[in-house]
Scaffold this active site. Structure first.
Site, PDB file in Angstrom:
ATOM      1  N   ASP A  21     -26.343  21.684 -15.442  1.00  0.00           N
ATOM      2  CA  ASP A  21     -25.223  21.482 -14.524  1.00  0.00           C
ATOM      3  C   ASP A  21     -25.785  21.556 -13.100  1.00  0.00           C
ATOM      4  O   ASP A  21     -26.932  21.970 -12.894  1.00  0.00           O
ATOM      5  CB  ASP A  21     -24.187  22.591 -14.775  1.00  0.00           C
ATOM      6  CG  ASP A  21     -22.994  22.485 -13.849  1.00  0.00           C
ATOM      7  OD1 ASP A  21     -22.468  21.368 -13.679  1.00  0.00           O
ATOM      8  OD2 ASP A  21     -22.593  23.520 -13.285  1.00  0.00           O
ATOM      9  N   ASP A  35     -23.544  22.044  -9.559  1.00  0.00           N
ATOM     10  CA  ASP A  35     -22.864  22.978  -8.668  1.00  0.00           C
ATOM     11  C   ASP A  35     -22.776  24.361  -9.318  1.00  0.00           C
ATOM     12  O   ASP A  35     -22.318  24.499 -10.450  1.00  0.00           O
ATOM     13  CB  ASP A  35     -21.461  22.458  -8.340  1.00  0.00           C
ATOM     14  CG  ASP A  35     -20.846  23.175  -7.160  1.00  0.00           C
ATOM     15  OD1 ASP A  35     -21.602  23.562  -6.255  1.00  0.00           O
ATOM     16  OD2 ASP A  35     -19.620  23.353  -7.140  1.00  0.00           O
TER      17      ASP A  35
END
Length: 305
Positions: A25, A27
């Site tokens: 991922d 953020d």
């Protein structure tokens, strides 16, 4: 669940040798806003130097794969478009494989989503404002739809409206029309207290309710990513590491795909929450528990040889 920073040198080296592919991922793991989480660039660079395949995965459907590169480069990440897996790309792949590509795609979403569909050779329409502009009776009497629509895709659309929902549901009345949702994220995180910003999931659910059909969701935590990476990149799921900061999306995705999972504590999920899930007898909660955790991704740099 094991603390990577607390491992012995031998244990940590065994961990590093247990995966060939890294899916991460962005953020909350690599950056917060426009600030790199300290050390994240160094760790991702080291993974590449060790020969590991890298894929950056995001539920964001508002840009193309190429469109995401600017932020990576500004923050110092050495990457290319083929390593970025956004939901606009996943939607394009799914529609290309499952819909009649001679027909058009009705898009509730952004210009970036439409551009990714067009890159895949798909004809699409529906982007931009589509306001009601009149009372509902007059609108309904004048309502008409396009012909030869083979798919409907719903992503984030700041111009979402009653006419768009009505058109999408009407196209989906034909059961052969493919229905894709980019993700089911309920809300976008906002720093402004007391203000709720609806996420893509709210739009997907609205169309699902109206059309009385379920969308095929390509984003996290659904496991379509595994199918794409196995087909396009020949990955081995058991030798793939999923890194994330949200257990109900990132870690759950990894579990559903058969990946190893690493949670970092620099984003959404807290260690206290995970400890509670470990004690639960509810399988829906225990499957959110990662295999490994670390305070941040960057702190692993000191342990990587």
């Amino acid at each position: 669940m094991k603390d990577l920073l607390g491992m012995s040198r031998e244990e940590f080296n065994n961990f590093m040798n247990s995966f060939d592919t890294v899916v991460t991922d962005c953020d909350g793991v690599l950056w917060m806003g426009m600030d790199e989480i300290p050390g994240a660039v160094k760790v991702m660079t080291k993974f590449k130097e060790m020969g590991k395949k890298i894929f950056y995965v995001t539920n964001n459907s508002t840009k193309t794969r190429v469109g995401f590169l600017d932020k990576f480069k500004k923050l110092g990440f050495n990457t290319n478009a083929s390593e970025v897996i956004c939901t606009s790309y996943l939607a394009a792949q799914y529609i290309s494989d499952h819909a009649d590509t001679n027909k058009k795609v009705y898009v509730i979403g952004s210009e970036g989503l439409a551009a990714e569909l067009q890159t895949a050779g798909l004809k699409c329409f529906g982007i931009g404002p589509d306001p009601l502009g009149m009372d509902i009776g007059e609108f309904t009497s004048k309502f008409s739809i396009e012909q030869d629509v083979g798919a409907v895709v719903v992503g984030f659309d700041e111009h979402f409206s009653y006419p768009k929902m009505m058109k999408a549901a009407s196209y989906l009345y034909n059961k052969s029309t493919v229905f894709v949702g980019t993700n089911t994220d309920e809300q976008f995180p906002l720093k402004k207290a007391g203000v709720v910003m609806p996420g893509t999931g709210a739009l997907v659910r609205a169309v699902e309710t109206c059309a009385n059909r379920k969308a095929f969701v390509v984003g996290k935590p659904e496991a379509y990513l595994r199918e794409v990476l196995m087909k396009e990149e020949n990955i081995t799921p058991s030798r793939t590491l999923m890194i994330g900061d949200r257990c109900n999306t990132d870690i759950l995705l990894g579990k559903r795909c058969g990946f190893q999972t690493l949670m970092v504590l620099s984003g959404v999920t807290s260690l206290e929450e995970v400890h509670e899930w470990q004690q639960s007898k509810d399988p829906a909660l225990t499957q959110l528990v990662p295999d490994f955790y670390s305070e941040t991704l960057g702190l692993l740099h000191s342990k990587i040889q």
